[in-house]
Design a protein around this motif. Structure first.
Motif, PDB file in Angstrom:
ATOM      1  N   ALA A   1       0.824  -1.216   0.000  1.00  0.00           N
ATOM      2  CA  ALA A   1       0.000   0.000   0.000  1.00  0.00           C
ATOM      3  C   ALA A   1       0.856   1.265   0.000  1.00  0.00           C
ATOM      4  CB  ALA A   1      -0.928  -0.006   1.208  1.00  0.00           C
ATOM      5  N   PHE A   2       2.104   1.148  -0.487  1.00  0.00           N
ATOM      6  CA  PHE A   2       2.996   2.318  -0.483  1.00  0.00           C
ATOM      7  C   PHE A   2       2.326   3.490  -1.204  1.00  0.00           C
ATOM      8  CE2 PHE A   2       6.271   5.124  -2.075  1.00  0.00           C
ATOM      9  CZ  PHE A   2       7.090   5.272  -0.969  1.00  0.00           C
ATOM     10  N   GLY A   3       2.296   4.643  -0.545  1.00  0.00           N
ATOM     11  CA  GLY A   3       1.705   5.847  -1.129  1.00  0.00           C
ATOM     12  C   GLY A   3       0.211   5.988  -0.900  1.00  0.00           C
ATOM     13  N   VAL A   4      -0.429   4.941  -0.372  1.00  0.00           N
ATOM     14  CA  VAL A   4      -1.872   5.000  -0.104  1.00  0.00           C
ATOM     15  C   VAL A   4      -2.108   5.891   1.117  1.00  0.00           C
ATOM     16  CG1 VAL A   4      -3.895   3.648   0.631  1.00  0.00           C
ATOM     17  CG2 VAL A   4      -2.347   2.764  -1.138  1.00  0.00           C
ATOM     18  N   HIS A   5      -3.169   6.697   1.057  1.00  0.00           N
ATOM     19  CA  HIS A   5      -3.509   7.560   2.187  1.00  0.00           C
ATOM     20  C   HIS A   5      -4.960   7.337   2.600  1.00  0.00           C
ATOM     21  CE1 HIS A   5      -5.058  10.025  -1.161  1.00  0.00           C
ATOM     22  NE2 HIS A   5      -5.963  10.428  -0.278  1.00  0.00           N
ATOM     23  N   GLU A   6      -5.275   7.781   3.797  1.00  0.00           N
ATOM     24  CA  GLU A   6      -6.637   7.734   4.332  1.00  0.00           C
ATOM     25  C   GLU A   6      -6.942   9.080   4.972  1.00  0.00           C
ATOM     26  OE1 GLU A   6     -10.296   5.704   5.474  1.00  0.00           O
ATOM     27  OE2 GLU A   6      -8.626   4.792   4.403  1.00  0.00           O
ATOM     28  N   VAL A   7      -8.091   9.639   4.636  1.00  0.00           N
ATOM     29  CA  VAL A   7      -8.533  10.917   5.197  1.00  0.00           C
ATOM     30  C   VAL A   7      -9.589  10.646   6.260  1.00  0.00           C
ATOM     31  CG1 VAL A   7      -9.663  13.121   4.699  1.00  0.00           C
ATOM     32  CG2 VAL A   7      -8.084  12.127   3.026  1.00  0.00           C
ATOM     33  N   ASN A   8      -9.452  11.304   7.399  1.00  0.00           N
ATOM     34  CA  ASN A   8     -10.454  11.219   8.468  1.00  0.00           C
ATOM     35  C   ASN A   8     -10.783  12.623   8.951  1.00  0.00           C
ATOM     36  OD1 ASN A   8     -10.781   8.235   9.319  1.00  0.00           O
ATOM     37  ND2 ASN A   8      -8.574   8.493   9.077  1.00  0.00           N
ATOM     38  N   TRP A   9     -12.054  12.832   9.296  1.00  0.00           N
ATOM     39  CA  TRP A   9     -12.480  14.073   9.937  1.00  0.00           C
ATOM     40  C   TRP A   9     -12.568  13.775  11.426  1.00  0.00           C
ATOM     41  CZ3 TRP A   9     -12.880  18.302   6.865  1.00  0.00           C
ATOM     42  CH2 TRP A   9     -12.938  18.071   5.500  1.00  0.00           C
ATOM     43  N   LEU A  10     -11.745  14.451  12.203  1.00  0.00           N
ATOM     44  CA  LEU A  10     -11.760  14.260  13.650  1.00  0.00           C
ATOM     45  C   LEU A  10     -12.245  15.548  14.307  1.00  0.00           C
ATOM     46  CD1 LEU A  10      -8.282  12.522  14.224  1.00  0.00           C
ATOM     47  CD2 LEU A  10     -10.508  11.446  13.783  1.00  0.00           C
TER      48      LEU A  10
ATOM     49  N   ASP B   1       7.101  16.467   2.856  1.00  0.00           N
ATOM     50  CA  ASP B   1       6.343  17.566   2.252  1.00  0.00           C
ATOM     51  C   ASP B   1       4.873  17.162   2.077  1.00  0.00           C
ATOM     52  OD1 ASP B   1       5.266  19.571   0.681  1.00  0.00           O
ATOM     53  OD2 ASP B   1       6.709  19.346  -0.955  1.00  0.00           O
ATOM     54  N   PRO B   2       3.947  17.841   2.754  1.00  0.00           N
ATOM     55  CA  PRO B   2       2.538  17.477   2.629  1.00  0.00           C
ATOM     56  C   PRO B   2       1.950  17.788   1.251  1.00  0.00           C
ATOM     57  CG  PRO B   2       2.758  19.460   3.945  1.00  0.00           C
ATOM     58  CD  PRO B   2       4.152  18.948   3.684  1.00  0.00           C
ATOM     59  N   PHE B   3       2.688  18.561   0.449  1.00  0.00           N
ATOM     60  CA  PHE B   3       2.220  18.907  -0.895  1.00  0.00           C
ATOM     61  C   PHE B   3       3.003  18.202  -1.995  1.00  0.00           C
ATOM     62  CE2 PHE B   3       1.216  22.607   1.806  1.00  0.00           C
ATOM     63  CZ  PHE B   3      -0.162  22.509   1.734  1.00  0.00           C
ATOM     64  N   ASP B   4       3.718  17.144  -1.622  1.00  0.00           N
ATOM     65  CA  ASP B   4       4.469  16.371  -2.610  1.00  0.00           C
ATOM     66  C   ASP B   4       3.511  15.869  -3.684  1.00  0.00           C
ATOM     67  OD1 ASP B   4       5.975  14.514  -4.054  1.00  0.00           O
ATOM     68  OD2 ASP B   4       6.957  13.702  -2.286  1.00  0.00           O
ATOM     69  N   ALA B   5       3.816  16.182  -4.948  1.00  0.00           N
ATOM     70  CA  ALA B   5       2.948  15.779  -6.061  1.00  0.00           C
ATOM     71  C   ALA B   5       2.832  14.260  -6.173  1.00  0.00           C
ATOM     72  CB  ALA B   5       3.479  16.374  -7.364  1.00  0.00           C
ATOM     73  N   GLU B   6       3.858  13.533  -5.721  1.00  0.00           N
ATOM     74  CA  GLU B   6       3.804  12.073  -5.769  1.00  0.00           C
ATOM     75  C   GLU B   6       2.665  11.529  -4.898  1.00  0.00           C
ATOM     76  OE1 GLU B   6       6.643   8.188  -4.730  1.00  0.00           O
ATOM     77  OE2 GLU B   6       7.570  10.147  -4.987  1.00  0.00           O
ATOM     78  N   LEU B   7       2.321  12.259  -3.838  1.00  0.00           N
ATOM     79  CA  LEU B   7       1.254  11.829  -2.935  1.00  0.00           C
ATOM     80  C   LEU B   7      -0.104  12.412  -3.323  1.00  0.00           C
ATOM     81  CD1 LEU B   7       3.122  12.150   0.488  1.00  0.00           C
ATOM     82  CD2 LEU B   7       2.750  10.084  -0.880  1.00  0.00           C
ATOM     83  N   ALA B   8      -0.108  13.653  -3.819  1.00  0.00           N
ATOM     84  CA  ALA B   8      -1.343  14.331  -4.240  1.00  0.00           C
ATOM     85  C   ALA B   8      -2.439  14.228  -3.174  1.00  0.00           C
ATOM     86  CB  ALA B   8      -1.828  13.778  -5.582  1.00  0.00           C
ATOM     87  N   LEU B   9      -2.128  14.663  -1.967  1.00  0.00           N
ATOM     88  CA  LEU B   9      -3.071  14.545  -0.854  1.00  0.00           C
ATOM     89  C   LEU B   9      -4.179  15.596  -0.947  1.00  0.00           C
ATOM     90  CD1 LEU B   9      -0.521  13.872   2.023  1.00  0.00           C
ATOM     91  CD2 LEU B   9      -1.846  12.210   0.695  1.00  0.00           C
ATOM     92  N   PRO B  10      -5.417  15.212  -0.612  1.00  0.00           N
ATOM     93  CA  PRO B  10      -6.564  16.117  -0.757  1.00  0.00           C
ATOM     94  C   PRO B  10      -6.771  17.012   0.467  1.00  0.00           C
ATOM     95  CG  PRO B  10      -7.340  13.951  -0.099  1.00  0.00           C
ATOM     96  CD  PRO B  10      -5.839  13.851  -0.244  1.00  0.00           C
ATOM     97  N   TRP B  11      -5.939  18.027   0.622  1.00  0.00           N
ATOM     98  CA  TRP B  11      -6.027  18.892   1.795  1.00  0.00           C
ATOM     99  C   TRP B  11      -7.250  19.812   1.771  1.00  0.00           C
ATOM    100  CZ3 TRP B  11      -3.563  17.454   5.849  1.00  0.00           C
ATOM    101  CH2 TRP B  11      -2.334  16.791   5.756  1.00  0.00           C
TER     102      TRP B  11
END
Length: 198
Positions: A89-98, A142-152
């Motif tokens: 699951a390398f590079g996989v992310h999970e978003v949670n609202w806490l 880096d939270p904005f690394d394009a490789e991760l493309a995280l949905p901030w």
């Protein structure tokens, strides 16, 4: 979660005219779910103004550090990412609202990285940590690394520390040998169980 070895924990609340009561942490139940104990060696708190982005943070292995993250005031968009080299699951992310009302918590295993965006002023996050902080072992990505493309889901420029703004990309951390090895993480988890890797 979609990220292996990360869990979202939702408490069972007892509600009456006074408000509610719930267990936010119980070592025996968590150990049963994880298949290993989670010793609490340190407790941290961060207080953030709205729009503050903290992370992505992890701890080098060794020593490694697992965390239970809970929002005790305010609200956050919380993201966990698997950056263990060799993980399926390398590079996989999970978003949670806490938020403070839900009482939900997130368990982040050793080798994973974590960050959050504060959605309200005076947001307070509690971290139960499995090991004490050791200077020089923090991993910042880096939270904005394009490789991760995280949905901030940002609507304006976030408030960030200089350390987080200048954090390494995933590729830089990989090239520097800073990312945890998946098999080493599995061996570490097994050692906490007192057994060998399955």
């Amino acid at each position: 979660m979609a990220v292996p070895d990360a869990f979202r924990i939702t408490p069972h609340k007892l509600t009456d005219l006074r408000g509610n009561f719930y267990e936010s942490f119980r070592s025996d139940r968590l150990a049963e779910e994880l298949g290993r104990p989670f010793p609490v060696a340190q407790v941290n708190y961060s207080v953030s103004r709205k729009g503050t982005l903290r992370g992505l943070h992890g701890t080098l292995l060794p020593p490694g550090q697992a965390k239970i993250v809970c929002c005790v005031r305010g609200a956050v968009l919380d993201i966990v990412v698997d950056l263990r080299l060799g993980s399926p699951a390398f590079g996989v992310h999970e978003v949670n609202w806490l938020d403070a009302d839900s009482g939900d918590t997130v368990f982040v295993a050793e080798g994973l990285v974590h960050g959050f965006l504060a959605l309200a002023d005076d947001t307070c996050i509690s971290y139960l940590c499995s090991t004490e902080f050791v200077p020089g072992t923090q991993l910042d990505i880096d939270p904005f690394d394009a490789e991760l493309a995280l949905p901030w889901q940002l609507t304006e420029e976030p408030v960030m520390s200089a350390k987080d703004s200048g954090a390494l990309s995933v590729a830089q951390a990989r090239d520097a040998g800073l990312l945890a090895d998946y098999d080493a993480c599995l061996a570490h988890y097994a050692s906490l169980r007192g057994g060998a890797v399955a």
